[in-house]
Design an enzyme around this catalytic site. Structure first.
Site, PDB file in Angstrom:
ATOM      1  N   VAL A   1       0.842  -1.206   0.000  1.00 11.60           N
ATOM      2  CA  VAL A   1       0.000   0.000   0.000  1.00 11.60           C
ATOM      3  C   VAL A   1       0.874   1.251   0.000  1.00 11.60           C
ATOM      4  O   VAL A   1       1.510   1.570   0.999  1.00 11.60           O
ATOM      5  CB  VAL A   1      -0.931   0.037   1.231  1.00 11.60           C
ATOM      6  CG1 VAL A   1      -1.835   1.264   1.182  1.00 11.60           C
ATOM      7  CG2 VAL A   1      -1.766  -1.227   1.319  1.00 11.60           C
TER       8      VAL A   1
ATOM      9  N   LYS B   1      -5.369  -1.739  -3.158  1.00 18.78           N
ATOM     10  CA  LYS B   1      -4.730  -1.110  -2.007  1.00 18.78           C
ATOM     11  C   LYS B   1      -5.767  -0.676  -0.965  1.00 18.78           C
ATOM     12  O   LYS B   1      -5.541  -0.827   0.244  1.00 18.78           O
ATOM     13  CB  LYS B   1      -3.891   0.083  -2.465  1.00 18.78           C
ATOM     14  CG  LYS B   1      -2.684  -0.360  -3.303  1.00 18.78           C
ATOM     15  CD  LYS B   1      -2.075   0.778  -4.093  1.00 18.78           C
ATOM     16  CE  LYS B   1      -0.920   0.277  -4.948  1.00 18.78           C
ATOM     17  NZ  LYS B   1      -0.422   1.304  -5.873  1.00 18.78           N
TER      18      LYS B   1
END
Lengths: 176, 319
Positions: free
Chosen positions: B136, B208
């Protein structure tokens, strides 16, 4: 907190009245007595509610703490309160519509937005650079009733989906 | 233990950078594998030679990729390409590491986005732990920030987590060009891949934000890509950005993770606000319960950038 219950705010109350003499005055009395300041009264004489009564929209200002007392005293006086709250067209919503706006009848789209999404259009900018064959964009500035931006957006999405338009939504104000 | 022995699976931009930078972080690379070859040395592989061989011959060594997973290491680094659905072979790699009671650090989004619950179950049965900061926002310490605050002290996350889409939108806005033009430019610059679908359709950003939701839900609820409402930027014409600019706004591909779910879509944001980062920058806003809003921004992609996230995960695991 002071005993006035904070800053004075504007509220809209929707009532329904039986079409008889003295009914309106009877409904307004409790508002004044409970400390509300009447701003405007819209007596929709031409319209009837589903129950056959006459809808009345009353704008008033009072301290937030007083507002509930006012609604309660109206109900105690036998007045049917349909809606109560600070519901004025005081929130702004800006969206961009993308797609075949002209081919899909932009004025019809806008009419639907105003009527279904309970919003009033205050500004429109259209950008359709290469005629109606290409996709064009329109920026809509809408006024909505406070707290109803979410609902207005839901409706807007439905209307847009029907016409295969894309809605570029703003982030909600809570997230800005 | 300070320095860890690393087995690096995947020799793409991130895997190669991990191999290159590991020594600088005090770690030793004992195995490297790509999809067809591997090199294993319990005393540490010659990282420079491995990277040269990959560049010249397209292989990292003479061993079988399975040898790397079965070889000696403390932390398995899963940096193979992200796959959707069953997230294989990444998921099996992680499983093999955890089954051996080893730690696993992921740069591969697939397993964490698509099979989060299963991963956590495997972890619970293992002496090893998983970490996945690199999945992420590249170099940006988003997950460790959430960990420090506590997932229950963060009510929502939103922001820009795809540099390619952000580059395209910010160039379109600045130059008044259409999507197709800017995409071609981005491909020439290497900012967009030959097949940009994952980036411009919002799938990469959605993965993400799905991972963020899984972390924020902290086991109460599990999300996968199927739970995300995803809209890309391919239908946004230059005129829409012009209209936004006239009103002091711009359009960005914004993802949101809230308890209600995950969404990614082009959204109107203030042109001078924190979310309207330009170029390939990423930003995440975290809404906290007691500390207002946090904005964290930085480079969300790139080999060395993402490798720093992998290596700080490794350091957290072994220190």
């Amino acid at each position: 907190m002071s005993d006035t219950g904070g800053e004075v705010q504007t509220y809209t109350v929707r009532l329904e009245l039986v079409d008889e003499p003295g009914e309106l005055l009877g409904a307004l009395q409790p508002i004044a007595e409970a400390g509300g300041n009447l701003l405007s009264i819209y007596h929709e004489r031409g319209n009837l509610t589903p129950r056959g009564h006459i809808p009345v929209e009353v704008d008033l200002s009072c301290a937030p703490a007083r507002f509930e007392t006012i609604v309660e005293s109206l109900r105690e006086a036998g007045v049917n309160v349909i809606q109560a709250g600070s519901e004025r067209y005081d929130e702004e919503l800006v969206v961009i519509l993308v797609g075949h706006l002209v081919d899909t009848d932009l004025s019809d789209t806008l009419r639907q937005v105003e009527s279904c999404a309970d919003a009033s259009l205050t500004d429109l900018s259209l950008s359709a650079p290469r005629g109606s064959d290409d996709t064009s964009s329109a920026r809509l500035r809408l006024k909505t009733r406070s707290g109803t931006n979410g609902k207005a957006l839901d409706k807007l999405r439905e209307i847009a989906a029907d016409k295969e338009l894309q809605v570029v939504e703003p982030l909600t104000e809570a997230s800005q | 233990m300070s320095g860890a022995r690393l087995a690096v699976l995947g020799a793409g931009a991130v895997g190669r950078s991990v191999v290159e930078l590991a020594a600088e972080y005090g770690h030793t690379v004992t195995a490297v594998a790509d999809s067809s070859s591997a090199v294993v040395d319990p005393d540490g592989v010659d990282t420079e030679a491995v990277l040269d061989r990959k560049a010249d011959a397209g292989v990292v060594g003479d061993a079988d990729p399975a040898d790397a997973i079965e070889g000696p290491y403390d932390v398995l680094v899963e940096a193979t390409p992200t796959t959707l659905g069953d997230a294989e072979p990444g998921f099996s790699h992680v499983k093999q590491g955890l089954d051996r009671d080893k730690h696993v650090v992921l740069a591969n989004k697939g397993p964490v986005a698509e099979r989060y619950g299963e991963l956590r179950e495997l972890e619970a049965d293992s002496e090893g732990e998983i970490r996945f900061e690199a999945t992420v926002g590249g170099a940006i310490p988003i997950l460790s920030t959430i960990e420090d605050f506590g997932a229950n002290h963060i009510t929502a996350a939103r922001g820009v987590l795809n540099g390619t889409a952000n580059f395209i939108l910010s160039r379109m806005a600045a130059e008044g060009l259409d999507y197709e033009h800017v995409l071609a430019e981005a491909q020439d610059l290497g900012v967009a891949e030959a097949d940009p679908t994952f980036d411009v359709e919002g799938i990469d950003a959605a993965l993400k934000f799905v991972i963020l939701s899984n972390v924020l839900a902290d086991g109460d609820q599990e999300f996968t890509l199927d739970d995300a409402a995803v809209d890309g930027i391919t239908d946004i014409p230059g005129t829409a950005l012009d209209l936004a600019a006239e009103d002091g706004r711009t359009i960005r591909l914004i993802g949101e993770s809230t308890p209600e779910g995950v969404s990614v879509a082009p959204r109107l944001v203030p042109a001078d606000g924190p979310l309207s980062v330009t170029g390939t920058l990423n930003i995440v806003q975290l809404e906290t319960t007691h500390a207002g809003r946090l904005n964290i921004s930085g480079r969300g992609a790139g080999g060395p950038e993402t490798a720093t996230a992998v290596l700080s995960d490794v350091s957290r695991l072994v220190e």
